[in-house]
Write a protein that holds these residues in place. Structure first.
Motif, PDB file in Angstrom:
ATOM      1  N   ASP A  72       0.779  -1.058   0.011  1.00 21.35           N
ATOM      2  CA  ASP A  72      -0.010  -0.146   0.129  1.00 21.35           C
ATOM      3  C   ASP A  72       0.943   1.286  -0.049  1.00 21.35           C
ATOM      4  O   ASP A  72       2.057   1.049   0.131  1.00 21.35           O
ATOM      5  N   GLN A  73       0.266   2.288  -0.293  1.00 22.71           N
ATOM      6  CA  GLN A  73       1.019   3.513  -0.210  1.00 22.71           C
ATOM      7  C   GLN A  73       1.939   3.933   0.898  1.00 22.71           C
ATOM      8  O   GLN A  73       2.844   4.567   0.847  1.00 22.71           O
ATOM      9  N   ILE A  84       5.592   1.900   0.463  1.00 22.28           N
ATOM     10  CA  ILE A  84       6.368   1.864  -0.589  1.00 22.28           C
ATOM     11  C   ILE A  84       7.778   2.367  -0.116  1.00 22.28           C
ATOM     12  O   ILE A  84       8.900   2.147  -0.754  1.00 22.28           O
ATOM     13  N   GLU A  94       4.520   7.423  -7.711  1.00 20.43           N
ATOM     14  CA  GLU A  94       4.994   6.152  -6.940  1.00 20.43           C
ATOM     15  C   GLU A  94       5.251   5.339  -8.309  1.00 20.43           C
ATOM     16  O   GLU A  94       6.370   4.451  -7.989  1.00 20.43           O
ATOM     17  N   ARG A  95       4.612   5.059  -9.325  1.00 28.28           N
ATOM     18  CA  ARG A  95       4.846   4.044 -10.150  1.00 28.28           C
ATOM     19  C   ARG A  95       6.252   4.441 -10.679  1.00 28.28           C
ATOM     20  O   ARG A  95       7.063   3.726 -10.989  1.00 28.28           O
ATOM     21  N   LEU A 110       9.100   3.497  -8.075  1.00 26.62           N
ATOM     22  CA  LEU A 110       9.159   1.958  -8.310  1.00 26.62           C
ATOM     23  C   LEU A 110       9.766   1.425  -9.258  1.00 26.62           C
ATOM     24  O   LEU A 110      10.790   0.717  -9.199  1.00 26.62           O
ATOM     25  N   ILE A 116       4.082  -3.631 -12.582  1.00 26.47           N
ATOM     26  CA  ILE A 116       3.130  -3.093 -11.489  1.00 26.47           C
ATOM     27  C   ILE A 116       1.498  -3.310 -11.778  1.00 26.47           C
ATOM     28  O   ILE A 116       1.136  -3.281 -13.075  1.00 26.47           O
ATOM     29  N   SER A 121      -2.507  -3.095 -10.226  1.00 25.44           N
ATOM     30  CA  SER A 121      -3.312  -2.491  -9.283  1.00 25.44           C
ATOM     31  C   SER A 121      -4.587  -3.449  -8.723  1.00 25.44           C
ATOM     32  O   SER A 121      -5.091  -3.231  -7.614  1.00 25.44           O
ATOM     33  N   GLN A 156      -2.417  -0.079  -5.258  1.00 26.43           N
ATOM     34  CA  GLN A 156      -2.967   1.021  -5.803  1.00 26.43           C
ATOM     35  C   GLN A 156      -1.919   2.197  -5.771  1.00 26.43           C
ATOM     36  O   GLN A 156      -1.457   2.571  -4.678  1.00 26.43           O
ATOM     37  N   TRP A 157      -1.304   2.682  -7.063  1.00 22.91           N
ATOM     38  CA  TRP A 157      -0.182   3.633  -6.971  1.00 22.91           C
ATOM     39  C   TRP A 157      -0.453   4.762  -7.693  1.00 22.91           C
ATOM     40  O   TRP A 157      -0.986   4.671  -8.805  1.00 22.91           O
ATOM     41  N   SER A 158       0.039   5.974  -7.315  1.00 24.57           N
ATOM     42  CA  SER A 158      -0.147   6.987  -7.903  1.00 24.57           C
ATOM     43  C   SER A 158       1.115   7.080  -9.162  1.00 24.57           C
ATOM     44  O   SER A 158       1.861   6.199  -9.145  1.00 24.57           O
ATOM     45  N   ALA A 164       4.945  -5.198  -8.282  1.00 24.62           N
ATOM     46  CA  ALA A 164       4.420  -4.261  -7.234  1.00 24.62           C
ATOM     47  C   ALA A 164       3.117  -4.300  -7.500  1.00 24.62           C
ATOM     48  O   ALA A 164       2.846  -3.762  -8.447  1.00 24.62           O
TER      49      ALA A 164
END
Length: 132
Positions: free
Chosen positions: A64-65, A68, A97-98, A101, A109, A111, A92-94, A89
């Protein structure tokens, strides 16, 4: 891919949910295992002189956020880049954040749990390429 022995480890705050999904959706290709933390991922030093085949390893970090930082810190602390490991990963990533990563070595990635179906062929092809 049945001929290729691929290790799949699932770890992170959302391990249980993602482990169940991976076990059901990828049951023919993988036998996933859970790890309580990233620190439990085995460290393998590769002997370049050895003729033993490389075992492809997939690490699915279900997070999760808030987690990270743990993942990026762990990825940053690994000494050499492990070409035989595929980092995924899940969560749920913004967009920011993506980007972070991916910069730290996460190649895929996802979601939603059903996204595992969409990336299965990518993981399978990667595993075959590594094992050859």
């Amino acid at each position: 891919m049945n001929a290729v022995q691929t290790k799949l480890w699932v770890t992170g705050p959302e391990t249980e949910r993602w482990f169940d999904a991976a076990r059901v959706m990828w049951s023919t290709d993988f036998h996933p295992e859970t790890l309580s933390s990233l620190g439990d991922v085995p460290i393998h030093k590769r002997n370049l002189r050895s003729s033993q085949p490389i075992t492809p390893e997939v690490i699915l970090w279900a997070g999760d956020q808030n987690g990270i930082h743990e993942l990026t810190q762990w990825l940053h602390s690994r000494s050499p880049q492990s070409d035989h490991r595929l980092y995924i990963a899940a969560g749920q990533w913004s967009d920011a954040e993506r980007s972070v990563l991916q910069r730290f070595g996460v190649r895929l990635i996802v979601s939603e749990l059903t996204d595992l179906i969409a990336i299965e062929h990518v993981v399978r092809e990667w595993s075959l390429r590594i094992s050859n």
